[in-house]
Design an enzyme around this catalytic site. Structure first.
Site, mmCIF file in Angstrom:
data_model
loop_
_atom_site.group_PDB
_atom_site.id
_atom_site.type_symbol
_atom_site.label_atom_id
_atom_site.label_comp_id
_atom_site.label_asym_id
_atom_site.label_seq_id
_atom_site.Cartn_x
_atom_site.Cartn_y
_atom_site.Cartn_z
ATOM 1 N N LYS A 65 0.866 -1.195 0.178
ATOM 2 C CA LYS A 65 -0.122 0.033 -0.083
ATOM 3 C C LYS A 65 0.732 1.078 -0.027
ATOM 4 O O LYS A 65 1.928 1.225 0.335
ATOM 5 C CB LYS A 65 -0.844 -0.042 1.155
ATOM 6 C CG LYS A 65 -0.200 0.185 2.576
ATOM 7 C CD LYS A 65 -1.287 0.095 3.750
ATOM 8 C CE LYS A 65 -0.350 0.182 5.093
ATOM 9 N NZ LYS A 65 -1.271 0.179 6.283
ATOM 10 N N ARG A 68 -10.659 0.383 15.129
ATOM 11 C CA ARG A 68 -10.816 0.857 13.810
ATOM 12 C C ARG A 68 -11.582 0.398 13.034
ATOM 13 O O ARG A 68 -12.836 0.268 13.186
ATOM 14 C CB ARG A 68 -9.330 1.260 13.041
ATOM 15 C CG ARG A 68 -8.254 1.998 14.082
ATOM 16 C CD ARG A 68 -6.976 2.329 13.093
ATOM 17 N NE ARG A 68 -6.726 1.077 12.269
ATOM 18 C CZ ARG A 68 -5.381 0.931 12.042
ATOM 19 N NH1 ARG A 68 -4.516 1.985 11.815
ATOM 20 N NH2 ARG A 68 -4.855 -0.179 11.054
ATOM 21 N N TYR A 124 14.880 30.447 7.936
ATOM 22 C CA TYR A 124 13.844 31.210 8.428
ATOM 23 C C TYR A 124 13.969 31.503 10.081
ATOM 24 O O TYR A 124 14.230 30.448 10.667
ATOM 25 C CB TYR A 124 12.459 30.825 8.136
ATOM 26 C CG TYR A 124 12.206 30.815 6.703
ATOM 27 C CD1 TYR A 124 12.031 31.829 6.194
ATOM 28 C CD2 TYR A 124 11.929 29.445 6.216
ATOM 29 C CE1 TYR A 124 11.641 31.762 4.430
ATOM 30 C CE2 TYR A 124 11.619 29.407 4.710
ATOM 31 C CZ TYR A 124 11.353 30.474 4.087
ATOM 32 O OH TYR A 124 11.260 30.510 2.712
ATOM 33 N N MET A 133 10.374 23.828 2.345
ATOM 34 C CA MET A 133 9.766 23.176 1.424
ATOM 35 C C MET A 133 10.693 22.390 0.644
ATOM 36 O O MET A 133 10.541 21.299 0.328
ATOM 37 C CB MET A 133 8.670 24.027 0.688
ATOM 38 C CG MET A 133 7.658 23.004 -0.217
ATOM 39 S SD MET A 133 6.657 23.822 -1.336
ATOM 40 C CE MET A 133 5.561 24.361 -0.096
#
Length: 380
Positions: free
Chosen positions: A34, A132, A265, A313
């Site tokens: 998956k 679940r 940053y 990013m």
């Protein structure tokens, strides 16, 4: 055009892990592919696992299952998470086993089989304590009863009964024994309803390797298939698994900076002395999560160098100290150890980020090129 980062996937390691795990379990294995094979590439991983002896493939969604069929892979495949209005007819026609957890889904699968004129292969999932997916309580006898009714009518064939473990990766967890007991009761109820499943499976990677009572007919291997110790070992594991992925990039800029230089940053990191900063063209869009800031490192110039400042990013900065770093120098973000070369592992990145290796591997973005090789031979 060349990619800024590349993930090398060793299909030989995938195959070796299948054989290693099978030697421990003595059962058939379901290779869980998956999420595009945990970021490794579902189709090449599936082929490597099957060649190594895995008998089954496991995916989450109908689209993943059908993509395997479109690639020409015909091996038995279980798809286990669906909406009630999914295109079950396509799964049935493709010979994919459908995981069923509610009567709502079972009715939809049976209706699709009736329209198609062919029985659906289903595997009923019991909720044994994960809370679940899966049926539990009074819902389980109802699901088993309806499944038997549809079997008699010819629209459904119940091929399997299964469940999933909550914390098999926690050594000595009392929950595991409770779940096995609950699963045994679910099997008793299913058989009492007239079902005779040929496949019974409960074990995930951790249980397959460490809990014999959970192995039954089949073990589902996800994380261990990709060579990551499910118990969190950061070095060579006791089970002999081999990490299949190495994430690489190169230095794209170098700066020699004085003390007091703010990085990225904020800045939340300021150099405390004269040092060399190396810029890497990978960031959180490529899988280098910001949650690892202040702890993460990469392999550069023959040693581990810390990632400093905020991860952006598309890029991050590494403090290389006084290493003679140049533009174009190779960098290993994570990968297996090789002799004295000990880059960070994916398990370490997970620990630095406060998450699990699954999230790190599946978070590697699409712009990171995947290169598949098998024992040194490149393959497409």
């Amino acid at each position: 055009m060349s990619a800024l980062a590349r993930a090398a996937v060793d299909l030989g390691a995938i195959a070796g892990n299948v054989r290693t795990i099978a030697a421990v379990t003595g059962t058939d294995l379901m290779a869980v592919v998956k999420a595009d094979g945990f970021g490794h590439g579902a189709v090449p991983v599936a082929r490597a696992a099957l060649r190594a002896g895995a008998g089954w493939l496991g995916v989450t969604s109908a689209s993943e299952a059908l993509a395997l069929r479109d690639a020409g892979i015909t091996a038995p495949t279980l798809s286990w998470l669906h909406r009630p209005d999914d295109d079950f007819a396509s799964l049935i026609a493709a010979g994919v086993d459908v995981g069923v957890s509610t009567t709502t889904h079972l009715h939809a699968v049976a209706a699709a089989a009736h329209r198609l004129g062919a029985p659906a292969l289903v595997q009923l999932k019991a909720d044994t304590g994960l809370a679940r997916n899966g049926a539990g309580g009074d819902d389980w006898p109802e699901l088993a009863g309806w499944a038997r009714k549809y079997e008699v009518e010819g629209s459904v064939r119940v091929r399997g009964v299964w469940s999933h473990l909550a914390d098999a990766d926690v050594p000595g967890s009392p929950a595991l024994a409770r779940q096995v007991t609950t699963f045994e009761e679910a099997l008793r109820v299913a058989r009492g309803a007239g079902l005779d499943p040929e496949l019974v499976h409960l074990a995930n990677s951790a249980a397959a390797l460490s809990a014999p009572t959970t192995r039954y007919d089949l073990c589902r291997i996800g994380l261990a298939l990709y060579g990551v110790d499910p118990f969190g070992a950061t070095g060579p594991g006791a089970f002999g698994l081999r990490a299949a992925m190495t994430l690489r990039t190169t230095v794209v800029n170098v700066k020699r900076v004085p003390a007091g230089t703010g990085v990225s940053y904020g800045p939340e990191y300021v150099t405390c002395g004269r040092t060399t900063l190396a810029l890497l063209p990978v960031g959180y869009a490529d899988g280098l999560t910001r949650a690892a800031e202040g702890r993460a490192a990469v392999w550069l110039g023959g040693r581990r160098c810390p990632v400093v400042g905020r991860v952006a990013m598309d890029q991050c900065v590494v403090d290389a100290g006084d290493l003679p770093v140049s533009i174009g120098d190779p960098v290993v973000v994570f990968g297996p150890a090789d002799g004295e070369r000990t880059p960070p592992t994916v398990g370490e990145w997970a620990r630095w980020a406060g998450t699990n290796p699954h999230e790190i591997l599946t978070g590697i973005g699409a712009r990171v090129a995947r290169d598949h090789h098998h024992e040194g031979a490149e393959s497409s």
